[in-house]
Motif scaffolding. Structure first.
Motif, PDB file in Angstrom:
ATOM      1  N   ASP A  14     -48.182  46.766 -43.665  1.00 33.78           N
ATOM      2  CA  ASP A  14     -47.845  47.917 -42.824  1.00 33.78           C
ATOM      3  C   ASP A  14     -47.741  49.179 -43.672  1.00 33.78           C
ATOM      4  O   ASP A  14     -48.233  50.250 -43.285  1.00 33.78           O
ATOM      5  CB  ASP A  14     -46.542  47.663 -42.081  1.00 33.78           C
TER       6      ASP A  14
ATOM      7  N   GLN B 252     -51.461  49.928 -45.242  1.00 33.81           N
ATOM      8  CA  GLN B 252     -52.506  50.266 -44.283  1.00 33.81           C
ATOM      9  C   GLN B 252     -52.057  51.280 -43.236  1.00 33.81           C
ATOM     10  O   GLN B 252     -52.857  51.705 -42.401  1.00 33.81           O
ATOM     11  CB  GLN B 252     -52.985  48.992 -43.569  1.00 33.81           C
TER      12      GLN B 252
ATOM     13  N   LEU C 271     -49.892  50.862 -40.640  1.00 38.83           N
ATOM     14  CA  LEU C 271     -50.021  50.218 -39.333  1.00 38.83           C
ATOM     15  C   LEU C 271     -49.087  50.805 -38.281  1.00 38.83           C
ATOM     16  O   LEU C 271     -49.242  50.520 -37.088  1.00 38.83           O
ATOM     17  CB  LEU C 271     -49.783  48.709 -39.458  1.00 38.83           C
TER      18      LEU C 271
ATOM     19  N   THR D 166     -45.905  50.249 -37.542  1.00 39.03           N
ATOM     20  CA  THR D 166     -44.998  49.329 -36.848  1.00 39.03           C
ATOM     21  C   THR D 166     -43.595  49.907 -36.771  1.00 39.03           C
ATOM     22  O   THR D 166     -43.088  50.476 -37.736  1.00 39.03           O
ATOM     23  CB  THR D 166     -44.955  47.975 -37.574  1.00 39.03           C
TER      24      THR D 166
ATOM     25  N   THR E 257     -49.620  52.768 -33.531  1.00 39.69           N
ATOM     26  CA  THR E 257     -50.723  52.639 -34.467  1.00 39.69           C
ATOM     27  C   THR E 257     -52.003  53.161 -33.839  1.00 39.69           C
ATOM     28  O   THR E 257     -52.215  53.039 -32.632  1.00 39.69           O
ATOM     29  CB  THR E 257     -50.922  51.174 -34.895  1.00 39.69           C
TER      30      THR E 257
ATOM     31  N   GLN F 254     -53.844  46.015 -36.924  1.00 41.91           N
ATOM     32  CA  GLN F 254     -52.503  45.504 -36.680  1.00 41.91           C
ATOM     33  C   GLN F 254     -52.552  44.065 -36.176  1.00 41.91           C
ATOM     34  O   GLN F 254     -51.821  43.193 -36.655  1.00 41.91           O
ATOM     35  CB  GLN F 254     -51.771  46.382 -35.667  1.00 41.91           C
TER      36      GLN F 254
END
Length: 297
Positions: free
Chosen positions: A13, A16, A18, A20, A278, A284
């Motif tokens: 996470d 990248q 992501l 979250t 995201t 994800q």
């Protein structure tokens, strides 16, 4: 708490981006594991809301208020003069599986200009015979919300309050409404990550919560077995059921925009729930499968 199970997902996470907000992992017979990336606020579940509406239909069926084979127009006889050719064959089951054949396309992030969105949906010409074509749209689930209101006398949120939300201790959830005051039904229900995880766990447990049969077990089973094909899928999608996505390995998935996801894997007796914002839902979902779900073995 966080343990080694989530370490690689947390790292992915961060690396990248992501986006979250939180992740919660329930494994039957083991302590739950979770990690927060930001404050635990209620967020828009987007299309995960569809699964809640589908469950409302299943509960209403068990109470004898409707049947999945009912023709939708029979519950709205005043709309017969407006109905497009062929709409008289559209059933509740068609709406649940998004196979009504209607050409109407709408989602809750779009402004409602029609005086009544249900009237607009019913009048929209069909582009395929009911049951022949899967088309992802929010229109049919909005219509299901209106159907719940018609057959029960309560909108879908109020109908679910004593039957689903209170048993799961989901206190007073917000659900945004159309200009006529009906919940959008296809989107815009707001819950926290852990609150959504209770709903995912309920489905994993065949509708039973703390010894109470909250959702009929037969309907929970049908959610995954009443499968329809899609023209295009992906590595993690193998069809659509009753308000829920089906995965190739047998898992099912609730999936809302910007990465609101609940993965339910009966074989692993596990449920993984994520809220997020995201821009790369594929990355994800891949991280959830490769770095969390696969490691539950």
């Amino acid at each position: 708490m966080t343990d080694d199970l989530l370490a690689d997902f947390v790292r992915a996470d961060r690396e990248q981006g992501l986006g979250t907000y939180g992740i919660h992992v329930h494994r039957e017979g083991r302590p739950s594991v979770e990690h927060r990336f930001r404050s635990d606020d209620r967020v828009n579940l987007y299309s995960v809301s569809k699964t809640f509406t589908a469950v409302a239909v299943g509960i209403a069926e068990s109470e004898g208020r409707l049947g999945l084979g009912d023709r939708v127009i029979d519950h709205f006889p005043e709309l017969r003069p407006l109905a497009a050719d062929g709409f008289e064959s559209v059933t509740v089951h068609h709406l649940l599986t998004m196979t009504s054949g209607s050409g109407h396309e709408w989602f809750a992030d779009r402004r409602v200009d029609a005086a009544d969105l249900l009237h607009e949906f019913v009048a929209e010409p069909l582009v395929a015979p009911p049951g022949r074509r899967f088309a992802y749209t929010g229109s049919g689930f909005y219509a299901l919300g209106r159907l719940i209101a018609r057959v029960t006398g309560a909108n879908v949120r109020d109908y679910l309050l004593p039957r689903l939300f209170r048993p799961l201790d989901l206190h007073n959830p917000a659900w945004h409404c159309c200009p006529l005051g009906f919940p959008f039904a296809e989107s815009d229900l707001f819950l926290r990550t852990g609150e959504l995880s209770r709903f995912a766990r309920l489905l994993l447990q065949s509708g039973v919560w703390e010894g109470e049969q909250v959702i009929p077990s037969d309907f929970v089973r049908r959610m995954a077995t009443d499968r329809v094909d899609m023209k295009e899928g992906d590595a993690h999608t193998d069809g659509y059921g009753l308000g829920i996505w089906l995965e190739p390995g047998g898992a099912v998935r609730m999936h809302g925009a910007y990465g609101q996801i609940a993965l339910i894997d009966e074989g692993r007796r596990a449920a993984i729930t994520v809220t997020a914002h995201t821009e790369d839902e594929t990355a994800q979902l891949t991280a959830l499968h490769d770095l969390v779900l696969a490691r539950l073995d």
